[in-house]
Design a protein around this motif. Sequence first.
Motif, PDB file in Angstrom:
ATOM      1  N   PRO A 136       0.817  -1.208   0.000  1.00 50.22           N
ATOM      2  CA  PRO A 136       0.000   0.000   0.000  1.00 50.22           C
ATOM      3  C   PRO A 136       0.856   1.266   0.000  1.00 50.22           C
ATOM      4  N   PRO A 137       0.358   2.362  -0.612  1.00 44.92           N
ATOM      5  CA  PRO A 137       1.118   3.608  -0.655  1.00 44.92           C
ATOM      6  C   PRO A 137       0.954   4.406   0.623  1.00 44.92           C
ATOM      7  N   ALA A 184      -4.790  -5.255   6.010  1.00 40.29           N
ATOM      8  CA  ALA A 184      -4.403  -5.033   4.610  1.00 40.29           C
ATOM      9  C   ALA A 184      -5.452  -5.661   3.712  1.00 40.29           C
ATOM     10  N   ARG A 185      -5.929  -4.881   2.743  1.00 37.32           N
ATOM     11  CA  ARG A 185      -6.924  -5.406   1.813  1.00 37.32           C
ATOM     12  C   ARG A 185      -6.822  -4.653   0.498  1.00 37.32           C
ATOM     13  N   TYR A 190      -5.795  -0.460   6.150  1.00 39.29           N
ATOM     14  CA  TYR A 190      -6.960   0.135   6.801  1.00 39.29           C
ATOM     15  C   TYR A 190      -6.822  -0.004   8.312  1.00 39.29           C
ATOM     16  N   LEU A 191      -7.291   1.021   9.003  1.00 37.66           N
ATOM     17  CA  LEU A 191      -7.365   0.979  10.461  1.00 37.66           C
ATOM     18  C   LEU A 191      -8.808   0.717  10.854  1.00 37.66           C
ATOM     19  N   TRP A 201     -18.348   1.339  14.729  1.00 35.38           N
ATOM     20  CA  TRP A 201     -17.106   0.882  14.120  1.00 35.38           C
ATOM     21  C   TRP A 201     -16.912   1.566  12.780  1.00 35.38           C
ATOM     22  N   ARG A 202     -15.673   1.946  12.488  1.00 38.85           N
ATOM     23  CA  ARG A 202     -15.323   2.573  11.222  1.00 38.85           C
ATOM     24  C   ARG A 202     -14.003   1.993  10.713  1.00 38.85           C
ATOM     25  N   THR A 203     -13.848   2.009   9.390  1.00 34.97           N
ATOM     26  CA  THR A 203     -12.565   1.657   8.785  1.00 34.97           C
ATOM     27  C   THR A 203     -12.016   2.900   8.106  1.00 34.97           C
ATOM     28  N   PHE A 204     -10.726   3.166   8.303  1.00 34.19           N
ATOM     29  CA  PHE A 204     -10.075   4.349   7.763  1.00 34.19           C
ATOM     30  C   PHE A 204      -8.881   3.932   6.914  1.00 34.19           C
ATOM     31  N   ARG A 205      -8.757   4.507   5.740  1.00 34.67           N
ATOM     32  CA  ARG A 205      -7.588   4.258   4.906  1.00 34.67           C
ATOM     33  C   ARG A 205      -6.366   4.893   5.545  1.00 34.67           C
TER      34      ARG A 205
END
Length: 332
Positions: A136-137, A184-185, A190-191, A201-205
């Motif tokens: 990932p970048p 990692a996806r 992602y956090l 719940w949230r996912t953050f790049r």
Amino acid sequence: MQKTSVRLLKLLSLLQVRRDWPGPLLAERLGVSPRTVRRDVDRLRELGYPVAAAKGPDGGYRLDAGAERPPPLFDDGQATVLALALRLAAAGPEGSDLAEDAVRALHTVRGLVPARLRRRIDTLDASAAEDPGPRPPVGGGVLAALGSAVHAREVLRFDYAAPGRDGGPLGPPPRRVEPHHLVARGGRWYLLAWDLDRGDWRTFRADRITPRPPTGPRFSPREPPGGDAAAFVAARFRGADGTGVPPCRGEVLLDLPAAAAAPYIGDGTVEEAGPDRCRLVLYSWSWTGLAAAVGRFDAGFEVVGPDELADACARLADRCTAATRRRAGGAL
């Protein structure tokens, strides 16, 4: 100018990347003069690293192979990337040779780095949700900061950049979360975190996160729905409601042998239903999406249920028919 020890470590890292380095190019990469590069090369030689000098107008350097070369050293970025890669490999199927080798390799690397980097490695933990994809970048410093907050169980504050805004903040910064796990996806990190302001719940790049130190206070970790962070994140990307299972479930009889359909069913199930026929149970984020998933097998099928799937198939058929008629009308 960087401290000599830090600069030496970076110089050694550069020499390990490629065979030959022109002196001026090394000086440019390190942000120092060619004279300083020559002095740093002499220091590496004193430490036992066989750095050979090449003659010529520009001069150059090469790290030669040698039986007496000291153990490899890693700078902060290398240690972070290596630890994450080994963590992901170690999270493979339990008992597999790859997972066991990764655990041993991580232990070896940990013994080669100084205490400061050892603490960084210890705080990094990550999982792969389906195919992790290419690297990932995102900077190693950001991943290290996120991993440290996850490990310490401390509230994390950060600015979150919106897509297409050149790093501009999304909403009133900063976000306040209880960080749970790095996942990692699809080629990105992602956090997974509990958003304190939104109560969910949230996912953050990770590549859009700019941490705001310091962290804190400490918190008691929550359990994500289903108990598996990677599975939860993967389910969110499939449109699931957080239970780990997409909301639309349908069953069809497909005019294909089970062996021919099995490689393409994803999270579904398949079983034989007679000669050249199988029974499929599939999941999706919408009924139309589920109907399209059945249609991609390019074979006849019968909808077993529910009615929502049958209705979605009829709507999709009408749209395809209308599109064909419009194309035929335009051709005339």
